[in-house]
Design an enzyme around this catalytic site. Structure first.
Site, mmCIF file in Angstrom:
data_model
loop_
_atom_site.group_PDB
_atom_site.id
_atom_site.type_symbol
_atom_site.label_atom_id
_atom_site.label_comp_id
_atom_site.label_asym_id
_atom_site.label_seq_id
_atom_site.Cartn_x
_atom_site.Cartn_y
_atom_site.Cartn_z
ATOM 1 N N HIS A 18 0.840 -1.207 0.000
ATOM 2 C CA HIS A 18 0.000 0.000 0.000
ATOM 3 C C HIS A 18 0.871 1.252 0.000
ATOM 4 O O HIS A 18 1.840 1.342 0.759
ATOM 5 C CB HIS A 18 -0.916 0.014 1.227
ATOM 6 C CG HIS A 18 -1.669 1.307 1.387
ATOM 7 N ND1 HIS A 18 -2.605 1.723 0.472
ATOM 8 C CD2 HIS A 18 -1.607 2.276 2.349
ATOM 9 C CE1 HIS A 18 -3.105 2.886 0.865
ATOM 10 N NE2 HIS A 18 -2.505 3.241 1.995
ATOM 11 N N SER A 19 0.542 2.212 -0.853
ATOM 12 C CA SER A 19 1.225 3.502 -0.887
ATOM 13 C C SER A 19 2.734 3.289 -1.079
ATOM 14 O O SER A 19 3.153 2.685 -2.059
ATOM 15 C CB SER A 19 0.896 4.286 0.385
ATOM 16 O OG SER A 19 1.327 5.627 0.299
ATOM 17 N N TYR A 20 3.560 3.742 -0.143
ATOM 18 C CA TYR A 20 5.006 3.556 -0.276
ATOM 19 C C TYR A 20 5.397 2.074 -0.219
ATOM 20 O O TYR A 20 6.493 1.702 -0.646
ATOM 21 C CB TYR A 20 5.747 4.334 0.812
ATOM 22 C CG TYR A 20 7.245 4.385 0.600
ATOM 23 C CD1 TYR A 20 7.794 5.103 -0.469
ATOM 24 C CD2 TYR A 20 8.113 3.696 1.444
ATOM 25 C CE1 TYR A 20 9.164 5.137 -0.679
ATOM 26 C CE2 TYR A 20 9.492 3.732 1.239
ATOM 27 C CZ TYR A 20 10.009 4.453 0.171
ATOM 28 O OH TYR A 20 11.371 4.481 -0.042
ATOM 29 N N THR A 36 -1.916 -1.061 -3.812
ATOM 30 C CA THR A 36 -3.096 -0.242 -3.523
ATOM 31 C C THR A 36 -2.658 1.208 -3.334
ATOM 32 O O THR A 36 -1.890 1.511 -2.440
ATOM 33 C CB THR A 36 -3.840 -0.739 -2.268
ATOM 34 O OG1 THR A 36 -2.991 -0.654 -1.122
ATOM 35 C CG2 THR A 36 -4.296 -2.188 -2.442
ATOM 36 N N GLY A 53 4.400 -0.005 -2.179
ATOM 37 C CA GLY A 53 4.640 -0.370 -3.572
ATOM 38 C C GLY A 53 6.075 -0.118 -3.980
ATOM 39 O O GLY A 53 6.694 -0.923 -4.689
#
Length: 298
Positions: free
Chosen positions: A195-197, A223, A199
């Protein structure tokens, strides 16, 4: 001379709050959390929120253990008692599951292991703000589980910051976890949610452990990810096993426009960044099942 504020309470009840039906509520009124304790004092309100957030986090840790059967595993492994350390959460079958493992990686900031969003845990609910629904569904579907803790990087001892070895930053933490734990597991198939960072962390793991990653990771669900590919061609093996659920006003799983050589991107079914992981959870696990079956077919 102004009287200094008393120290904040060390229990949720001391703050006047409790978790009831999965939501943080005022013990006396049943109302949800109110940020503006002092309407004209932003600094105090933030300090109050941070202190409450730490107690909420401790409650989340208890729930992750009780409701999802997770246990703590130390980072770094084998450190001295006097050295600062952090932990990850693992399921009881993490080292013995021969089939598949799910790895959860949250974003940056104040969130710790077990949370997607501190704000949503406090203002919405346990189900929306924490990773517990993912943990429960993963266990139901036969996954061993690993929950990273990439933002826990130091301790303050005698007013001095002591960096945690192997968790100096988010990517160092993920690398330590890969080398200390994931590399030693027996499961042949690994799925990742970033999720977010998270990734970007996933991308860095692909860079650093490319051959192991390509051999064992069968699916990556991102996500609202903040990853960037300087040259997508270098990441074609990652791109082909990944799907990205982004914020959007379109219905869940509506395909969104991307460049031809980027990760397939679909709507998360919400326009709120912090809510994407929970909003698309069922679709993520459906994607994992499709990828898992495809990997078995070769």
């Amino acid at each position: 001379m102004a009287t200094p504020d008393p120290p904040f309470p060390d229990t949720l009840a001391g703050f006047g709050y409790e978790f009831k039906d999965g939501q943080l509520k005022n013990i006396q009124t049943g109302d949800p959390y109110v940020f503006a304790v002092r309407p004209d004092d932003q600094a105090y309100n933030q300090s109050y929120y941070d202190a409450l957030g730490e107690l909420v986090l401790q409650e989340v840790y208890k729930l992750v253990k009780r409701e999802a059967g997770m246990v703590k595993a130390p980072i770094p492994l084998g450190s001295r008692p006097e050295d600062p350390q952090t932990f990850v959460f693992v399921s009881s079958d993490f080292m013995t599951n021969h089939d598949k493992i799910l790895v959860l990686i949250q974003g940056s900031g104040a969130v710790r292991a077990g949370q997607w969003s501190r704000k949503l845990t406090i203002n919405n609910s346990i189900d929306v703000g924490t990773q517990i629904p993912y943990l429960q569904l993963a266990r139901k579907e036969g996954y061993a589980v690993l929950v990273l803790n990439p933002n826990d990087n130091y301790r303050v001892v005698n007013n001095q910051k002591q960096v945690i070895k192997g968790s100096e930053n988010a990517v160092a933490h993920a690398s330590s976890v890969w080398e200390t734990y994931l590399r030693e597991t027996k499961a042949k198939n690994i799925a990742i949610v970033g999720h977010s960072y998270g990734g970007e962390i996933t991308k860095c793991l692909f860079d650093k452990y490319k051959e192991d990653f390509k051999e064992r990771v069968f699916a990556v669900a991102l996500t609202s990810s903040t990853h960037k590919f300087s040259d997508p061609e270098e990441y074609r093996d990652l791109i082909k096993i990944s799907r990205h659920w982004k914020t959007s006003t379109h219905p869940l799983d509506t395909e969104l426009q991307t460049q031809g050589n980027e990760i397939k991107t679909v709507s998360a079914g919400t326009s709120t960044h912090e809510m994407t992981s929970q909003a698309c959870m069922e679709s993520v696990f459906k994607f994992f099942q499709e990828r898992y079956m495809a990997s078995l077919e070769g």
